[in-house]
Structure formats: structure tokens, C-alpha cells
Design a protein around this motif. Structure first.
Motif, PDB file in Angstrom:
ATOM      1  N   ALA A  47       0.672  -1.108   0.169  1.00  0.00           N
ATOM      2  CA  ALA A  47      -0.088   0.008  -0.043  1.00  0.00           C
ATOM      3  C   ALA A  47       0.931   1.495   0.139  1.00  0.00           C
ATOM      4  N   HIS A  48       0.477   2.175  -0.949  1.00  0.00           N
ATOM      5  CA  HIS A  48       1.460   3.308  -0.968  1.00  0.00           C
ATOM      6  C   HIS A  48       0.724   4.357  -0.103  1.00  0.00           C
ATOM      7  N   ILE A  49      -0.278   3.980   0.519  1.00  0.00           N
ATOM      8  CA  ILE A  49      -1.022   4.976   1.783  1.00  0.00           C
ATOM      9  C   ILE A  49      -1.421   4.167   2.713  1.00  0.00           C
ATOM     10  N   VAL A  50      -1.107   4.420   4.072  1.00  0.00           N
ATOM     11  CA  VAL A  50      -1.281   3.565   5.280  1.00  0.00           C
ATOM     12  C   VAL A  50      -2.218   4.464   5.977  1.00  0.00           C
ATOM     13  N   ILE A  51      -3.239   4.319   6.691  1.00  0.00           N
ATOM     14  CA  ILE A  51      -3.893   5.139   7.702  1.00  0.00           C
ATOM     15  C   ILE A  51      -3.784   4.307   9.048  1.00  0.00           C
ATOM     16  N   ASP A  52      -3.996   4.966  10.156  1.00  0.00           N
ATOM     17  CA  ASP A  52      -4.047   4.630  11.482  1.00  0.00           C
ATOM     18  C   ASP A  52      -5.443   4.394  11.809  1.00  0.00           C
ATOM     19  N   CYS A  96      -7.835   7.780  13.283  1.00  0.00           N
ATOM     20  CA  CYS A  96      -8.883   7.939  12.577  1.00  0.00           C
ATOM     21  C   CYS A  96     -10.248   7.706  13.363  1.00  0.00           C
ATOM     22  N   ALA A  97     -10.389   6.975  14.244  1.00  0.00           N
ATOM     23  CA  ALA A  97     -11.445   6.681  15.219  1.00  0.00           C
ATOM     24  C   ALA A  97     -11.734   7.905  15.932  1.00  0.00           C
ATOM     25  N   LYS A 116      -2.225  13.320  11.713  1.00  0.00           N
ATOM     26  CA  LYS A 116      -1.563  12.196  11.572  1.00  0.00           C
ATOM     27  C   LYS A 116      -2.080  10.923  11.502  1.00  0.00           C
ATOM     28  N   GLY A 117      -3.324  10.820  10.862  1.00  0.00           N
ATOM     29  CA  GLY A 117      -4.160   9.503  10.607  1.00  0.00           C
ATOM     30  C   GLY A 117      -3.366   8.759   9.447  1.00  0.00           C
ATOM     31  N   ASP A 148     -13.402  15.716  12.654  1.00  0.00           N
ATOM     32  CA  ASP A 148     -13.642  16.215  11.319  1.00  0.00           C
ATOM     33  C   ASP A 148     -13.778  15.104  10.292  1.00  0.00           C
ATOM     34  N   LYS A 149     -12.816  14.237  10.125  1.00  0.00           N
ATOM     35  CA  LYS A 149     -12.698  13.251   9.156  1.00  0.00           C
ATOM     36  C   LYS A 149     -12.703  13.895   7.788  1.00  0.00           C
ATOM     37  N   PRO A 150     -11.776  14.772   7.608  1.00  0.00           N
ATOM     38  CA  PRO A 150     -11.999  15.734   6.180  1.00  0.00           C
ATOM     39  C   PRO A 150     -11.757  14.577   5.070  1.00  0.00           C
TER      40      PRO A 150
END
Ligand code: SF4
Length: 91
Positions: A19-24, A28-29, A72-73, A33-35
Motif C-alpha cells: 500500500a502506498h498510503i497507510v492509515i492508522d 482515525c476513530a 497524523k492519521g 472532522d474526518k476531512p
């Protein structure tokens, strides 16, 4: 032609291994705002049962989510390696 049709002309070569993008998801939880849900032009961030789901396949590599996430999610954001990723087609 609408933007969706133009997007459909693009070709993706998805890197299934990396994956080139990874989220935490823990970060995130907690994010209020969850933009990412609204800024991603490819709508790759979705909400399911209150949890952020992210699918890096179909990423346009625009970088918007990286800029807009203030908590920093997104723990990793790099361009897809080698020949992977999007090949933009115009017209
Ligand atoms: Fe969506 Fe752009 Fe982030 Fe890719 S880089 S996930 S297209 S906002």
C-alpha cells in the motif's frame, strides 16, 4: 463529458503487495472532522459502522488527503513504486 467519465479513462496498475498510503484506524476513530471523507476526489475514504475504511486502489496521487489530515492519521504516503499507480489519460 463529465469528470466521472474522464476519470474512467485513466488506467490503474494496482500494487497488490504494498500500500502506498497507510492509515492508522485508531487515530482515525478519534478524529472529529474526518476531512478525508469529503476531500478525496476518488472517494477512497468511506465510513462503515463509524470506522474509516480506505482503499488505496484507484488513488489519483493528488496528495489532498495528506495535506488535509491534521491528526497524523495517515502514517504513510508515498507515490506508488515503479510502474504501479495511475496513468493519466487526457481527452
Ligand atoms: Fe484520494 Fe488524493 Fe489521497 Fe489518493 S492522494 S487517497 S486520490 S485524496
Amino acid at each position: 463529458q463529465g469528470p466521472e467519465e474522464l476519470l474512467g479513462l485513466n488506467k490503474f496498475s494496482v500494487d497488490e503487495e504494498k500500500a502506498h498510503i497507510v492509515i492508522d484506524k485508531v487515530i482515525c476513530a478519534k478524529c472529529q472532522d474526518k476531512p478525508c471523507l469529503v476531500v478525496c476526489p476518488a472517494v477512497l475514504y468511506t465510513l462503515k459502522d463509524g470506522e474509516i475504511n480506505f482503499d488505496y486502489a484507484g488513488c489519483l496521487e493528488c496528495g489532498t488527503c495528506r495535506v488535509m489530515c491534521k491528526n497524523k492519521g495517515i502514517t504513510k504516503w508515498v507515490y506508488p513504486r515503479g510502474t504501479f499507480g495511475i496513468a493519466f489519460r487526457y481527452g
